[in-house]
Design an enzyme around this catalytic site. Structure first.
Site, PDB file in Angstrom:
ATOM      1  N   ASP B 262       0.733   7.772 -12.450  1.00  6.31           N
ATOM      2  CA  ASP B 262       2.166   7.603 -13.061  1.00  6.31           C
ATOM      3  C   ASP B 262       2.018   6.775 -13.868  1.00  6.31           C
ATOM      4  OD1 ASP B 262       3.735   7.099  -9.495  1.00  6.31           O
ATOM      5  OD2 ASP B 262       3.849   8.500 -11.327  1.00  6.31           O
ATOM      6  N   ASP B 360       8.734   6.309  -3.788  1.00  5.27           N
ATOM      7  CA  ASP B 360       8.019   4.947  -3.664  1.00  5.27           C
ATOM      8  C   ASP B 360       8.275   4.726  -2.007  1.00  5.27           C
ATOM      9  OD1 ASP B 360      10.090   3.517  -6.890  1.00  5.27           O
ATOM     10  OD2 ASP B 360       8.084   5.424  -6.609  1.00  5.27           O
TER      11      ASP B 360
END
Lengths: 253, 424
Positions: B262, B360
Site C-alpha cells: 500500500d 481498512d
C-alpha cells in the site's frame, strides 16, 4: 447460574467505569482519544513488564515453587513501577500536546484542561487494567461449571469483580492526584501514589485470603477518592453549593 | 456551479470536509473542458505538500489566497475535525470487529482448518517442517500480492481508458456474490452452530430479501444507516472468508506485505494507486467513490445516475486493502453505488463526515479475528483492538500535525484518508 454470575460480575466490575465513560467522556472526541491513548500506554507498560517476568521465568528453575512465587512477587512490583513510569510518560506527552493545542487555538487556551486530562488518563488506565484482569475470568464464568471443585474459594468470581472495580477507581484517582502533583512539582505526591499502588498490589498477593485483600483495598480506595476530589479543586463549599443549587432548581421548577 | 474561491476559504464546521467543487455536473462526461475554476480547484486539491499527490503542485491563485488565512484557526479546526471524525470512524470499525470476533468465537466453521485453499495461496503449509512452512507462506504471499498488483493495474488501465461500464459490471458481480453466496454460507453455519432447523423456502426468502435490499442500498440509494450496516456486514463477511481460507502463517505475512505494498503503491510516482488518484483528480471526480464507508450522507432524489467511474481509485485504494479478487470486486461494487450518492449529495450535506475505505475495515477485522482465533485468550484480542484504534488515531493526528500549515481542512482530510489507506 453461570449467566447470572457473568452478568453480575461484569456489571460490578465495569458498571461505574462504563457510567463514567458514558456521562463524561463519550460526547467529547478529544477525551475519547485521550482515554484510548491512556489505555494503550497502560497496555505498553504491561507488555514490557510481562516480557521481563517471562524472561525471568524461563531463565529460572520451574520446579522450585518458592522461587516461582518470589519471581511472581518481583514481577508484580516491577509491573507497578513500570505502570507509574508510563503514567508519568503519558503526563509528559499530554502536556506537550496540550501546549500544542493551546498554541494553535484562537484564544490561546487549550480545549481541554490538564485536570480533565488527568481524570481521563486515569480512567483510561483503570478501564484497561480492569479489562485485562477481568475479561478472561468473565468468559470462563460463562462456561459450564464453576469454581470450587478443587477446593478453591467459591467467592472467586465476585471478589475478582470487586477487586477490579476497586482498581479501576484507584487508577482514576491516582491519575488525578499524580498529574496534579506533577503540575505543582510536589514529588511527595508521586511517591505516595507509587507506594499506595505497591501496597494495593501487595495486598492482592494475599489473595486466596480474601478478607485480607478486599476490605483493606476498599479502605484505601475511599480516602484516595476524597484526596483526588480535593486535589482537583473540589471543596466542601462546592459540594454544598451543588446540593443547594439542586434544591433551588428543584424549588423553582 | 463551482464554489468560488472565497467560499473555499471559509473554514467553518460545515465546510470542513467538503469537496469544494460540486460535482452536480456529472463528472462522467467526456469533455473535461470545464471552466477554469474547476481546474484551479483540482490543482488546489492536489497542490499541497501531500507527497503522494505532488504531481500538480503548481499553486494556483487560490493557493496564495489560502495561505493568507490564519493558520491557527485552520489548525485548530483541523485537529478538532480530526478528533471528531476519528471518533466517527471508531464506531463502525469497532462494530465490524465485534461481529467478526463474535462469529469466530461462536461459529466453529470459520476456525476449522479445511484442506481447501483459495487459488491465490496455492502452496500448502506443512505443519511439520518449519522451514518449508515459512517458505511456502512467503510464496503464498508473493502469489497473493502479484494477483493484487495485476488487478490494480488492470483497473487503472480500465479507468484511464474510461471503460466504466466494464468496471461497473465487475463491481456488481462481486457484490452479488458477497451479498448472496457468502451470506448464505454464513447463515448456514450459524444455523448449524445453534442447531436451528430451517427450511429452504424460508431461507430463500431471507437471503433474497437481504441480498436485494443490500444491492439497492449499496449501489443505488438507501437510508444512510442501512447502507452503513450493509457495508459493515459485507466487510465482516469478507474478513471471515479470509480468516478461514488463508493458511496461518501466510495470513500474517500477507497482512504485513499488504501494508508495505500500500505504501509503495501510493508513494511511487508510477504506483497504481497514485496514478488512479491523479487521474481521478484530473477528471475532477471525487476521489472517494463508492466502496467507502461514509459516516454522513444524504441522498438526493433525481441524482440517481451520475455514473461515476471514479470508484476506480477507491477500488485501487481498496485493492491495496482488499486481499482477493472477491474482496476487490465486492468493494468496488459498494464503492460504485456509494459514489453516485456521494456526488449527488455533496451540495446538500453540511457535515460531510468521514469516509473510510472498506479495505481498512477488512484488514482490521482480519487482524483482530486472527488474534481471536489463534488464542483462546481474550486479552490478545483486546490488545489488538486497542492497538488498531491507536494506529488510526495516531495516523490522523500525525497527518494533522505534519501538514497543518497551508491547507484547507478538506485537503488535509483528503491527505489523511489516502495516507491512512496506504498505512493499511
Amino acid at each position: 447460574m453461570t449467566l447470572a454470575v457473568f452478568f453480575g460480575c461484569a456489571f460490578i466490575a465495569f458498571g461505574p467505569s462504563f457510567a463514567l465513560f458514558v456521562f463524561t467522556i463519550a460526547r467529547e472526541p478529544l477525551r475519547v482519544i485521550i482515554l484510548i491513548a491512556g489505555a494503550f500506554f497502560w497496555l505498553l507498560s504491561l507488555l514490557l513488564s510481562s516480557l521481563v517476568w517471562f524472561i525471568a521465568i524461563k531463565a529460572s528453575n520451574s520446579q522450585d515453587p518458592s522461587l516461582q512465587r518470589g519471581l511472581l512477587i518481583f514481577g508484580v512490583f516491577f509491573s507497578v513501577l513500570l505502570q507509574e513510569v508510563f503514567r508519568f510518560a503519558y503526563y509528559r506527552l499530554l502536556r506537550k500536546a496540550n501546549e500544542g493545542l493551546a498554541a494553535i487555538s484562537d484564544d490561546d487556551s487549550s480545549a481541554i484542561s490538564v485536570r480533565q486530562m488527568a481524570y481521563v488518563a486515569g480512567l483510561g488506565f483503570g478501564i484497561m487494567s480492569g479489562a485485562f484482569s477481568m475479561i478472561n475470568v468473565l468468559s470462563d464464568s460463562l462456561g459450564p461449571g464453576t469454581v470450587g471443585i478443587f477446593g478453591d474459594s467459591q467467592y472467586y468470581f465476585i471478589t475478582a469483580a470487586l477487586m477490579t472495580l476497586a482498581l479501576t477507581l484507584l487508577h482514576t484517582f491516582w491519575g488525578v492526584v499524580f498529574f496534579e502533583g506533577c503540575e505543582k512539582s510536589r514529588w511527595w505526591v508521586i511517591a505516595a501514589v507509587v507506594s499506595l499502588h505497591l501496597l494495593v498490589a501487595g495486598l492482592s498477593l494475599l489473595n486466596p485470603l480474601y478478607e485480607g485483600s478486599l476490605p483493606p483495598v476498599y479502605v484505601i480506595t475511599l480516602p484516595t477518592g476524597v484526596w483526588a476530589f480535593f486535589s482537583s479543586g473540589g471543596s466542601l463549599h462546592s459540594l454544598s453549593a451543588l446540593c443547594t443549587r439542586r434544591k433551588a432548581e428543584g424549588e423553582s421548577s | 456551479m463551482n464554489t468560488s474561491d472565497s467560499e473555499e476559504d471559509s473554514y467553518n464546521e460545515r465546510s470542513a470536509l467538503v469537496q469544494s467543487e460540486s460535482p452536480t455536473i456529472p463528472s462522467y462526461n467526456q469533455d473535461h473542458d470545464m471552466s477554469l475554476p474547476q481546474e484551479t480547484d483540482s490543482k488546489r486539491v492536489s497542490g499541497h505538500e501531500f507527497s503522494f499527490l505532488s504531481c500538480l503542485d503548481e499553486p494556483g491563485p487560490v493557493e496564495r489566497e489560502r495561505a493568507s488565512t490564519p493558520d491557527g484557526e485552520e489548525e485548530e479546526l483541523t485537529l478538532k475535525y480530526g478528533a471528531k471524525h476519528v471518533i466517527m470512524l471508531f464506531i463502525p470499525v469497532t462494530l465490524c470487529m465485534v461481529v467478526v470476533v463474535a462469529t469466530i468465537k461462536s461459529v466453529s466453521f470459520y476456525t476449522e482448518k479445511s484442506s481447501q485453499r483459495l487459488i491465490y495461496t496455492p502452496f500448502e503449509e506443512d505443519p511439520n517442517s518449519v522451514g518449508q512452512r515459512l517458505l511456502n507462506s512467503f510464496l503464498n504471499t508473493i502469489v497473493m500480492i502479484s494477483v493484487i498488483v495485476v488487478m490494480t493495474i488492470i483497473l487503472v488501465v480500465l479507468y484511464k481508458y474510461r471503460c466504466y461500464k466494464f468496471i461497473h459490471g465487475w463491481l456488481i458481480l462481486s457484490s452479488l456474490m458477497l451479498l448472496f453466496w457468502f451470506s448464505f454460507m454464513y447463515l448456514g453455519e450459524v444455523f448449524k452452530t445453534y442447531n436451528v432447523a430451517m427450511d429452504y423456502p424460508t431461507l430463500v426468502m431471507i437471503i433474497w430479501n437481504f441480498g436485494v435490499v443490500g444491492m439497492i442500498c449499496i449501489h443505488w440509494k438507501g437510508p444512510l444507516r442501512l447502507q452503513q450496516a450493509y457495508l459493515i456486514v459485507i466487510s465482516a463477511l469478507m474478513a471471515l472468508i479470509f480468516i478461514k481460507y488463508l493458511p496461518e502463517w501466510s495470513a500474517w505475512v500477507i497482512l504485513g506485505a499488504i501494508s508495505i505494498y500500500d505504501l509503495i503503491a501510493v508513494l511511487c510516482p508510477k504506483g497504481p494507486l497514485r496514478m488512479l488518484v491523479e487521474t481521478a483528480q484530473e477528471r475532477n471526480e471525487p476521489i472517494f467513490p463508492a466502496l467507502i464507508y461514509s459516516s454522513a450522507m444524504v441522498w438526493m432524489v433525481g441524482m440517481a445516475d451520475s455514473s461515476n467511474p471514479g470508484s476506480a481509485d477507491e477500488r485501487q485504494r481498496n485493492e491495496g486493502g482488499a486481499r482477493a479478487q472477491e474482496g476487490v470486486e465486492s468493494e468496488d461494487d459498494a464503492a460504485q453505488g456509494g459514489r453516485r450518492r456521494y456526488s449527488a449529495e455533496e451540495d446538500l450535506e453540511e457535515d460531510r463526515g468521514v469516509k473510510l475505505g472498506l479495505g481498512d475495515f477488512i484488514f482490521y477485522s482480519v487482524l483482530v479475528g486472527k488474534a481471536a482465533a489463534t488464542g483462546g485468550d481474550w486479552n490478545t484480542t483486546l490488545a489488538c483492538f486497542v492497538a488498531i484504534l491507536i494506529v488510526s488515531v495516531s495516523t490522523i493526528i500525525y497527518g494533522s500535525v505534519m501538514y497543518r500549515l497551508t491547507y484547507t481542512n478538506r485537503d488535509v482530510f483528503l491527505m489523511f484518508k489516502v495516507y491512512y489507506a496506504c498505512r493499511v
